[in-house]
Motif scaffolding. Structure first.
Motif, mmCIF file in Angstrom:
data_model
loop_
_atom_site.group_PDB
_atom_site.id
_atom_site.type_symbol
_atom_site.label_atom_id
_atom_site.label_comp_id
_atom_site.label_asym_id
_atom_site.label_seq_id
_atom_site.Cartn_x
_atom_site.Cartn_y
_atom_site.Cartn_z
ATOM 1 N N HIS A 1 -0.288 -2.947 -1.153
ATOM 2 C CA HIS A 1 0.809 -2.003 -0.910
ATOM 3 C C HIS A 1 1.298 -1.499 -2.261
ATOM 4 C CE1 HIS A 1 4.722 -1.002 1.506
ATOM 5 N NE2 HIS A 1 4.264 0.019 0.801
ATOM 6 N N VAL A 2 1.061 -0.227 -2.530
ATOM 7 C CA VAL A 2 1.366 0.369 -3.830
ATOM 8 C C VAL A 2 2.738 1.035 -3.814
ATOM 9 C CG1 VAL A 2 0.690 2.158 -5.492
ATOM 10 C CG2 VAL A 2 -1.068 0.747 -4.397
ATOM 11 N N ASN A 3 3.537 0.735 -4.844
ATOM 12 C CA ASN A 3 4.783 1.457 -5.083
ATOM 13 C C ASN A 3 4.567 2.272 -6.357
ATOM 14 O OD1 ASN A 3 7.426 2.225 -6.029
ATOM 15 N ND2 ASN A 3 8.300 0.674 -4.672
ATOM 16 N N GLU A 4 4.193 3.523 -6.173
ATOM 17 C CA GLU A 4 3.803 4.357 -7.310
ATOM 18 C C GLU A 4 4.976 4.663 -8.241
ATOM 19 O OE1 GLU A 4 1.343 8.531 -8.133
ATOM 20 O OE2 GLU A 4 1.836 7.892 -6.089
ATOM 21 N N ILE A 5 6.167 4.842 -7.669
ATOM 22 C CA ILE A 5 7.337 5.206 -8.471
ATOM 23 C C ILE A 5 7.707 4.084 -9.440
ATOM 24 C CG2 ILE A 5 9.806 5.753 -8.393
ATOM 25 C CD1 ILE A 5 9.304 7.162 -5.731
ATOM 26 N N GLU A 6 7.691 2.840 -8.944
ATOM 27 C CA GLU A 6 8.093 1.707 -9.781
ATOM 28 C C GLU A 6 6.915 1.001 -10.436
ATOM 29 O OE1 GLU A 6 11.220 -0.828 -8.264
ATOM 30 O OE2 GLU A 6 11.669 0.628 -6.686
ATOM 31 N N HIS A 7 5.725 1.546 -10.264
ATOM 32 C CA HIS A 7 4.522 1.049 -10.957
ATOM 33 C C HIS A 7 4.140 -0.383 -10.575
ATOM 34 C CE1 HIS A 7 3.585 4.110 -14.207
ATOM 35 N NE2 HIS A 7 4.677 4.602 -13.646
ATOM 36 N N PHE A 8 4.441 -0.814 -9.350
ATOM 37 C CA PHE A 8 3.989 -2.151 -8.969
ATOM 38 C C PHE A 8 3.182 -2.096 -7.679
ATOM 39 C CE2 PHE A 8 8.164 -2.301 -6.700
ATOM 40 C CZ PHE A 8 7.740 -2.707 -5.440
ATOM 41 N N VAL A 9 2.394 -3.168 -7.466
ATOM 42 C CA VAL A 9 1.590 -3.320 -6.258
ATOM 43 C C VAL A 9 1.854 -4.701 -5.681
ATOM 44 C CG1 VAL A 9 -0.728 -3.279 -5.283
ATOM 45 C CG2 VAL A 9 -0.200 -1.849 -7.265
ATOM 46 N N LEU A 10 2.032 -4.770 -4.368
ATOM 47 C CA LEU A 10 2.120 -6.044 -3.671
ATOM 48 C C LEU A 10 0.740 -6.378 -3.125
ATOM 49 C CD1 LEU A 10 5.446 -5.669 -1.632
ATOM 50 C CD2 LEU A 10 5.107 -6.838 -3.815
ATOM 51 N N PHE A 11 0.289 -7.599 -3.399
ATOM 52 C CA PHE A 11 -0.998 -8.072 -2.906
ATOM 53 C C PHE A 11 -0.811 -9.324 -2.060
ATOM 54 C CE2 PHE A 11 -2.204 -6.063 -6.968
ATOM 55 C CZ PHE A 11 -3.345 -5.343 -6.619
ATOM 56 N N SER A 12 -1.691 -9.489 -1.100
ATOM 57 C CA SER A 12 -1.865 -10.782 -0.449
ATOM 58 C C SER A 12 -3.366 -10.986 -0.328
ATOM 59 C CB SER A 12 -1.211 -10.814 0.934
ATOM 60 O OG SER A 12 -1.252 -12.123 1.474
ATOM 61 N N GLY A 13 -3.837 -12.150 -0.779
ATOM 62 C CA GLY A 13 -5.273 -12.405 -0.754
ATOM 63 C C GLY A 13 -5.924 -12.356 -2.114
ATOM 64 N N ILE A 14 -5.115 -12.235 -3.171
ATOM 65 C CA ILE A 14 -5.637 -12.241 -4.535
ATOM 66 C C ILE A 14 -5.144 -13.518 -5.224
ATOM 67 C CG2 ILE A 14 -3.714 -11.046 -5.662
ATOM 68 C CD1 ILE A 14 -5.771 -9.471 -7.260
ATOM 69 N N SER A 15 -5.933 -14.060 -6.114
ATOM 70 C CA SER A 15 -5.548 -15.280 -6.827
ATOM 71 C C SER A 15 -5.416 -15.012 -8.316
ATOM 72 C CB SER A 15 -6.585 -16.391 -6.599
ATOM 73 O OG SER A 15 -7.790 -16.089 -7.277
ATOM 74 N N ASP B 1 -3.974 7.491 -1.404
ATOM 75 C CA ASP B 1 -2.836 7.957 -0.610
ATOM 76 C C ASP B 1 -2.431 6.944 0.458
ATOM 77 O OD1 ASP B 1 -2.777 10.267 -2.071
ATOM 78 O OD2 ASP B 1 -3.839 11.475 -0.583
ATOM 79 N N TYR B 2 -3.379 6.143 0.937
ATOM 80 C CA TYR B 2 -3.100 5.202 2.017
ATOM 81 C C TYR B 2 -2.487 3.896 1.507
ATOM 82 C CZ TYR B 2 -5.891 8.476 4.647
ATOM 83 O OH TYR B 2 -6.360 9.632 5.223
ATOM 84 N N TYR B 3 -2.743 3.549 0.257
ATOM 85 C CA TYR B 3 -2.222 2.298 -0.286
ATOM 86 C C TYR B 3 -0.700 2.305 -0.349
ATOM 87 C CZ TYR B 3 -7.079 1.994 -1.948
ATOM 88 O OH TYR B 3 -8.440 1.979 -2.023
ATOM 89 N N GLU B 4 -0.096 3.477 -0.430
ATOM 90 C CA GLU B 4 1.356 3.559 -0.533
ATOM 91 C C GLU B 4 2.052 3.127 0.754
ATOM 92 O OE1 GLU B 4 2.933 7.136 -2.238
ATOM 93 O OE2 GLU B 4 1.140 7.464 -3.443
ATOM 94 N N ASP B 5 1.329 3.118 1.873
ATOM 95 C CA ASP B 5 1.899 2.677 3.152
ATOM 96 C C ASP B 5 1.538 1.226 3.465
ATOM 97 O OD1 ASP B 5 3.045 5.199 3.699
ATOM 98 O OD2 ASP B 5 1.112 5.937 4.414
ATOM 99 N N GLY B 6 0.641 0.648 2.691
ATOM 100 C CA GLY B 6 0.188 -0.722 2.929
ATOM 101 C C GLY B 6 -1.059 -0.740 3.788
ATOM 102 N N VAL B 7 -2.131 -1.334 3.259
ATOM 103 C CA VAL B 7 -3.396 -1.396 4.004
ATOM 104 C C VAL B 7 -3.992 -2.801 3.933
ATOM 105 C CG1 VAL B 7 -3.951 1.039 3.615
ATOM 106 C CG2 VAL B 7 -4.815 -0.701 2.021
ATOM 107 N N LEU B 8 -4.786 -3.108 4.953
ATOM 108 C CA LEU B 8 -5.589 -4.330 4.977
ATOM 109 C C LEU B 8 -7.022 -3.919 4.696
ATOM 110 C CD1 LEU B 8 -5.804 -7.402 5.597
ATOM 111 C CD2 LEU B 8 -6.261 -6.748 7.979
ATOM 112 N N MET B 9 -7.624 -4.507 3.664
ATOM 113 C CA MET B 9 -9.003 -4.217 3.294
ATOM 114 C C MET B 9 -9.844 -5.445 3.616
ATOM 115 S SD MET B 9 -8.257 -2.355 -0.400
ATOM 116 C CE MET B 9 -9.863 -1.536 -0.479
#
Length: 246
Positions: free
Chosen positions: A18-32, A194-202
């Motif tokens: 889940h990308v927050n482009e304005i604040e330059h951060f990304v939320l991840f789940s499933g990464i170590s 464009d889709y990462y800004e809404d949150g995606v499951l890959m």
């Protein structure tokens, strides 16, 4: 005949982004943290804002601890043996730490405590590329990126690491080790920006003997990121919006 839906066991791994482009951060789940540092193995040093690593070096000016590149493996081994909450950022030279102002040092302490920033956390003296924050379970990881390209490279690297590990356990590849493994490119990652800004499951799966696919599913806005991987069966009931073929 209707196409058979895949079972959860048929997937190799899943990554929530889940990308927050304005604040330059990304939320991840499933990464170590291991995957992260394995990708950024060329970094000079990590400034540790929250940790329990006992072998770190100490900087007198900031009263903070750090690890240099040669110690990364030891640092990761320690974390594997006793997972803890982590917060760190990269920097190039300890002499640069001595140039941080009281205000900048206060901002770093704020980041470690609140897991958020007062302003974009990229410092002129440190020339840091990211800030990494996660809890001991690593169910949710928050990473601030100076450059979007680092995000694209990291996502590609995580999936390629899994593909390489899968290949090592497959007799087919051992017999024909001259075959080039399929690879997720940064260009393909960027295609779906464009889709990462809404949150995606890959979701990575094997499509055949020599190729792989990554299903991309947009997720509802009201989900909790740290619960995504626990609710996989529910999310996988929804058809994939896109499939990246490798």
């Amino acid at each position: 005949m209707a196409k058979k839906e895949k079972e959860i066991e048929e997937y190799i791994t899943h990554l929530y982004v889940h990308v927050n482009e304005i604040e330059h951060f990304v939320l991840f789940s499933g990464i170590s943290v291991q995957q992260f540092i394995r990708h950024f193995s060329d970094l000079s040093a990590l400034l540790l804002l929250k940790h329990r690593y006992e072998e770190a070096s100490f900087n007198i000016h900031t009263q903070l601890e750090f690890v240099v590149n040669d110690e990364f493996n030891r640092f990761l081994k320690d974390f594997t043996e006793r997972s803890t909450a982590l917060c760190f950022l990269d920097f190039t030279d300890e002499r640069k730490l001595n140039m941080l102002s009281p205000q900048e040092q206060a901002e770093l302490l704020y980041i470690a405590h609140k897991k958020e920033t007062l302003r974009l956390p990229f410092y002129h003296h440190l020339q840091n590329r990211f800030v990494y924050l996660t809890d001991e379970s690593q169910e949710i990881t928050k990473i601030y990126f100076r450059d979007t390209e680092d995000f694209n490279h990291l996502v590609a690297s995580v999936f390629n690491q899994y593909i390489n590990e899968k290949a090592k356990t497959t007799a087919f590849w051992r017999k024909k080790n001259n075959i080039i493994l399929p690879e997720l490119t940064t260009e393909k990652v960027e295609t779906y920006a464009d889709y990462y800004e809404d949150g995606v499951l890959m979701s990575l799966f094997k499509m055949g003997k020599t190729n792989y696919g990554i299903e991309i599913r947009s997720l509802p806005e009201n989900i909790f990121p740290d619960e995504v991987l626990g609710d996989l069966k529910l999310h996988l009931e929804k058809s994939a919006d896109f499939i990246i073929e490798l």
